[in-house]
Enzyme design. Structure first.
Site, PDB file in Angstrom:
ATOM      1  N   LYS A 195       0.839  -1.198   0.000  1.00  0.00           N
ATOM      2  CA  LYS A 195       0.000   0.000   0.000  1.00  0.00           C
ATOM      3  C   LYS A 195       0.879   1.254   0.000  1.00  0.00           C
ATOM      4  O   LYS A 195       0.677   2.167  -0.783  1.00  0.00           O
ATOM      5  CB  LYS A 195      -0.917  -0.030   1.234  1.00  0.00           C
ATOM      6  CG  LYS A 195      -1.792   1.192   1.355  1.00  0.00           C
ATOM      7  CD  LYS A 195      -2.731   1.091   2.551  1.00  0.00           C
ATOM      8  CE  LYS A 195      -3.430   2.429   2.763  1.00  0.00           C
ATOM      9  NZ  LYS A 195      -4.341   2.418   3.900  1.00  0.00           N
ATOM     10  N   GLU A 218      10.375  -4.796   4.523  1.00  0.00           N
ATOM     11  CA  GLU A 218      10.459  -6.181   4.061  1.00  0.00           C
ATOM     12  C   GLU A 218      10.212  -6.261   2.553  1.00  0.00           C
ATOM     13  O   GLU A 218      10.969  -6.893   1.807  1.00  0.00           O
ATOM     14  CB  GLU A 218       9.412  -7.057   4.778  1.00  0.00           C
ATOM     15  CG  GLU A 218       9.673  -7.293   6.254  1.00  0.00           C
ATOM     16  CD  GLU A 218       9.110  -6.206   7.153  1.00  0.00           C
ATOM     17  OE1 GLU A 218       8.805  -5.095   6.655  1.00  0.00           O
ATOM     18  OE2 GLU A 218       8.982  -6.470   8.365  1.00  0.00           O
ATOM     19  N   GLY A 272      -4.814  -1.662   5.059  1.00  0.00           N
ATOM     20  CA  GLY A 272      -3.995  -2.779   4.579  1.00  0.00           C
ATOM     21  C   GLY A 272      -4.651  -4.132   4.802  1.00  0.00           C
ATOM     22  O   GLY A 272      -4.698  -4.984   3.910  1.00  0.00           O
ATOM     23  N   ARG A 273      -5.194  -4.344   5.994  1.00  0.00           N
ATOM     24  CA  ARG A 273      -5.774  -5.666   6.302  1.00  0.00           C
ATOM     25  C   ARG A 273      -7.160  -5.839   5.708  1.00  0.00           C
ATOM     26  O   ARG A 273      -7.792  -6.874   5.883  1.00  0.00           O
ATOM     27  CB  ARG A 273      -5.762  -5.902   7.815  1.00  0.00           C
ATOM     28  CG  ARG A 273      -6.420  -4.806   8.630  1.00  0.00           C
ATOM     29  CD  ARG A 273      -6.062  -4.931  10.114  1.00  0.00           C
ATOM     30  NE  ARG A 273      -6.532  -3.795  10.901  1.00  0.00           N
ATOM     31  CZ  ARG A 273      -5.870  -2.656  11.055  1.00  0.00           C
ATOM     32  NH1 ARG A 273      -4.717  -2.480  10.445  1.00  0.00           N
ATOM     33  NH2 ARG A 273      -6.341  -1.683  11.794  1.00  0.00           N
ATOM     34  N   GLU A 320      -4.753  -6.672  14.829  1.00  0.00           N
ATOM     35  CA  GLU A 320      -4.239  -5.368  14.405  1.00  0.00           C
ATOM     36  C   GLU A 320      -5.369  -4.334  14.459  1.00  0.00           C
ATOM     37  O   GLU A 320      -5.130  -3.150  14.684  1.00  0.00           O
ATOM     38  CB  GLU A 320      -3.628  -5.440  12.996  1.00  0.00           C
ATOM     39  CG  GLU A 320      -2.666  -4.292  12.710  1.00  0.00           C
ATOM     40  CD  GLU A 320      -1.923  -4.418  11.395  1.00  0.00           C
ATOM     41  OE1 GLU A 320      -2.539  -4.225  10.337  1.00  0.00           O
ATOM     42  OE2 GLU A 320      -0.711  -4.710  11.412  1.00  0.00           O
ATOM     43  N   HIS A 330      -4.877 -33.362  17.218  1.00  0.00           N
ATOM     44  CA  HIS A 330      -3.754 -34.204  17.647  1.00  0.00           C
ATOM     45  C   HIS A 330      -2.606 -33.364  18.168  1.00  0.00           C
ATOM     46  O   HIS A 330      -1.466 -33.834  18.232  1.00  0.00           O
ATOM     47  CB  HIS A 330      -3.311 -35.091  16.479  1.00  0.00           C
ATOM     48  CG  HIS A 330      -4.418 -35.994  16.022  1.00  0.00           C
ATOM     49  ND1 HIS A 330      -4.678 -37.211  16.607  1.00  0.00           N
ATOM     50  CD2 HIS A 330      -5.380 -35.813  15.087  1.00  0.00           C
ATOM     51  CE1 HIS A 330      -5.735 -37.759  16.030  1.00  0.00           C
ATOM     52  NE2 HIS A 330      -6.180 -36.919  15.104  1.00  0.00           N
ATOM     53  N   LYS A 351       9.511  -0.801  14.088  1.00  0.00           N
ATOM     54  CA  LYS A 351      10.112  -0.435  12.796  1.00  0.00           C
ATOM     55  C   LYS A 351      11.237   0.579  13.006  1.00  0.00           C
ATOM     56  O   LYS A 351      12.310   0.457  12.423  1.00  0.00           O
ATOM     57  CB  LYS A 351       9.047   0.201  11.880  1.00  0.00           C
ATOM     58  CG  LYS A 351       7.994  -0.749  11.358  1.00  0.00           C
ATOM     59  CD  LYS A 351       7.075  -0.001  10.384  1.00  0.00           C
ATOM     60  CE  LYS A 351       5.848  -0.807  10.028  1.00  0.00           C
ATOM     61  NZ  LYS A 351       4.880  -0.074   9.217  1.00  0.00           N
TER      62      LYS A 351
HETATM   63  O1  F6P Z   1       3.225  -2.868   9.685  1.00  0.00           O
HETATM   64  C1  F6P Z   1       1.867  -3.080   9.606  1.00  0.00           C
HETATM   65  C2  F6P Z   1       1.342  -2.800   8.237  1.00  0.00           C
HETATM   66  O2  F6P Z   1       1.225  -1.439   8.045  1.00  0.00           O
HETATM   67  C3  F6P Z   1       0.007  -3.489   8.010  1.00  0.00           C
HETATM   68  O3  F6P Z   1      -1.064  -2.782   8.501  1.00  0.00           O
HETATM   69  C4  F6P Z   1       0.012  -3.650   6.533  1.00  0.00           C
HETATM   70  O4  F6P Z   1      -0.927  -4.580   6.119  1.00  0.00           O
HETATM   71  C5  F6P Z   1       1.435  -4.071   6.300  1.00  0.00           C
HETATM   72  O5  F6P Z   1       2.178  -3.332   7.240  1.00  0.00           O
HETATM   73  C6  F6P Z   1       1.961  -3.855   4.923  1.00  0.00           C
HETATM   74  O6  F6P Z   1       1.980  -2.516   4.556  1.00  0.00           O
HETATM   75  P1  F6P Z   1       2.183  -2.093   3.052  1.00  0.00           P
HETATM   76  O7  F6P Z   1       1.095  -2.690   2.251  1.00  0.00           O
HETATM   77  O8  F6P Z   1       2.149  -0.598   3.058  1.00  0.00           O
HETATM   78  O9  F6P Z   1       3.528  -2.608   2.609  1.00  0.00           O
END
Ligand code: F6P
Length: 511
Positions: free
Chosen positions: A197, A203, A254-255, A340, A371, A480
């Protein structure tokens, strides 16, 4: 009014005191209608709530709590596109992503037109990739909401996935994950979808940079054919060197984003029609949430049950048990959705809350969990409400398997409730352990869409009653910032000003 200041909250507290001796077996014996009155159908989903620690009086009080906390007005404000995510000054309009074209008037007509103007080229692109025999591997690079939703849905809909393509999901900054995936790929056969987003997430950016370097090192030249960005930050994608872009808007959390361009891997996997069906299933649930009376509104009933359990019966976690291996990423998806969204300790005005919010969510597919950790659910000292998700019709024809699977899920719900008397010793099951049973007729895009929208809305309901902002996530920021600082220190070796434990760990990983 904040929930704990309402008359209904106080009444629920008194009700909970009288509820201490509640027993599911007695409740069923006393009320022949219990199974029927605490079950209901909602679009694409049947729900049996009757094996929960609740009754008609509890439900009536919870509905009163919803009324006194203004749930319906809050829900309507979301659907009207008001900036209910006030800490980020954003509207919360993921439901617009599944709203049929041209079906809204007024202020929302324009953004809805934009949604469809964006959806069409995305679906056309998905169709183009589907028939492109040269592309055999689609790699989605994203994390959190840019990974969990599409990954969960592609797995869930595996029976609908186009032949001849493999789907990979790389989320972790841990290079082992990317290296493992790249090992099996060829540049000319691979499409990388960079899903972020913000297009700033450490990452995803780290993985995207490495993927681009790998692609070029393999002799890949046509970046516009092999890389696409799914983002609200189109300029950052362009600066990165990606020109094939599918956008969305800051009013999609995002979620809550798998219905947007973030769903592109799903659209490639199941096709434009499959993706539209997913949206339509979610929309059907949106309509139900928006219009069904609170008493027969499934997301409302589930969300209120979550409040009852968390705040009045003090059950602090919920376990998710999907009895379908294709739903195996659903627990992880729901973890982000619930925790979240509702893992907050202050109300909308920033005041610390005197009551609990998000439960801990966890789970694994059945029958595997039986199990592993079901021992604790049956005989442990904590009561953990379970949410079973089962699918009536299988898509395979293997003899006996599905009947055995269904027998197990029904038997588990029954065993949790009934227990078994054995003089209080090791073989004694107290029973009276609560569970919810969600049943889908089949695992199709529409039904999956409805199931996920149901979960989104139940999280809205509990968050709304708790008076929190379910749509921000400030709690992820501190880690972060500190990771950036520690990264610089790992490179330089500078441990000055660190606490003794952190300094020692830094020294240990550097030596
Ligand atoms: O760090 C949390 C977060 O902001 C989530 O809410 C989101 O889904 C995820 O990181 C990924 O963010 P982006 O889509 O901006 O890379």
């Amino acid at each position: 009014m904040r929930c704990d200041k309402t008359a209904a909250w106080h009444q629920l507290q008194l009700h909970a005191e009288g509820f201490a001796g509640f027993d599911l077996r007695t409740a069923f014996a006393a009320d022949a209608q219990r199974a029927a009155s605490l079950s209901q159908s909602a679009p694409h989903v049947f729900a049996d709530l009757s094996k929960n620690h609740t009754d008609a009086a509890t439900e009536a009080l919870l509905i009163e709590l919803a009324r006194q906390t203004g749930l319906a007005a809050h829900r309507d404000a979301m659907f009207r596109g008001e900036a209910i995510n006030h800490t980020e000054d954003r509207a919360v309009m993921h439901c617009l992503l599944r709203q049929p074209e041209g079906s809204l008037q007024g202020d929302l007509a324009k953004p809805l037109a934009l949604v469809h103007a964006t959806l069409q080229p995305m679906l056309a692109y998905a169709e183009q990739v589907r028939v492109d025999a040269q592309i055999t591997d689609v790699v989605n690079m994203g994390i959190g909401g840019s990974d969990l939703g599409p990954q969960m849905a592609v797995l869930a809909l595996q029976d609908f996935v186009v032949e001849g393509k493999r789907f990979h999901f790389v989320s972790n900054v841990d290079g082992h994950e990317l290296a493992g995936v790249l090992k099996g790929l060829k540049a000319e056969n691979t499409l990388f979808l960079i899903a972020s987003k913000t297009f700033t997430t450490l990452e995803t950016m780290t993985n995207a940079r490495s993927a681009l370097a790998w692609f070029k090192a393999q002799g890949g030249a046509d970046v516009s054919r092999h890389f696409a960005a799914l983002t609200t930050n189109v300029s950052a994608a362009a600066a990165f060197g990606i020109t094939t872009t599918f956008g969305f808007w800051d009013w999609v959390g995002g979620r809550y984003s798998m219905w947007s361009a973030i769903g592109l891997p799903v659209a490639i996997a199941v096709g434009a029609q499959g993706f539209k069906d997913l949206l339509a299933g979610a929309h059907a649930m949106d309509q139900h949430f928006q219009h069904a009376p609170l008493e027969s509104n499934l997301p409302v009933r589930l969300g209120l049950l979550d409040v009852w359990y968390r705040n009045f019966l003090n059950y602090t976690s919920r376990s998710i048990a999907p009895y379908h291996s294709a739903l195996r990423r659903v627990p992880a998806y729901l973890q982000q959705l619930e925790m979240e969204s509702n893992g907050k300790r202050v109300d909308r005005n920033g005041q610390a809350l005197p009551y609990g919010t998000s439960p801990v969510l966890w789970g694994e597919p059945g029958t595997n969990g039986q199990h592993a950790y079901f021992q604790m659910l049956h005989q442990g000292t904590d009561i953990v409400p379970l949410e079973f998700i089962a699918v009536k019709k299988p898509t395979h024809s293997l003899k006996d398997h599905h009947e055995l699977l269904l027998a197990n899920v029904i038997a588990q719900a029954q065993a949790l409730m009934l227990g078994k008397s054995d003089a209080g010793g090791h073989k004694h099951f107290t029973g009276n352990r609560p569970s919810t049973f969600l049943l889908l007729e089949e695992l199709t895009p529409a039904r999956l869409g409805a199931l996920i929208a149901l979960q989104e809305h139940r999280v809205f309901v509990s968050g709304s009653v708790w008076g929190i902002n379910s749509f921000d996530q400030w709690g992820v920021e501190l880690g972060k910032v500190l990771a950036k600082d520690i990264h610089a220190r790992i490179v330089s070796g500078d441990a000055s000003g660190l606490d003794a434990s952190t300094a020692a760990l830094l020294d240990r990983v550097r030596s």
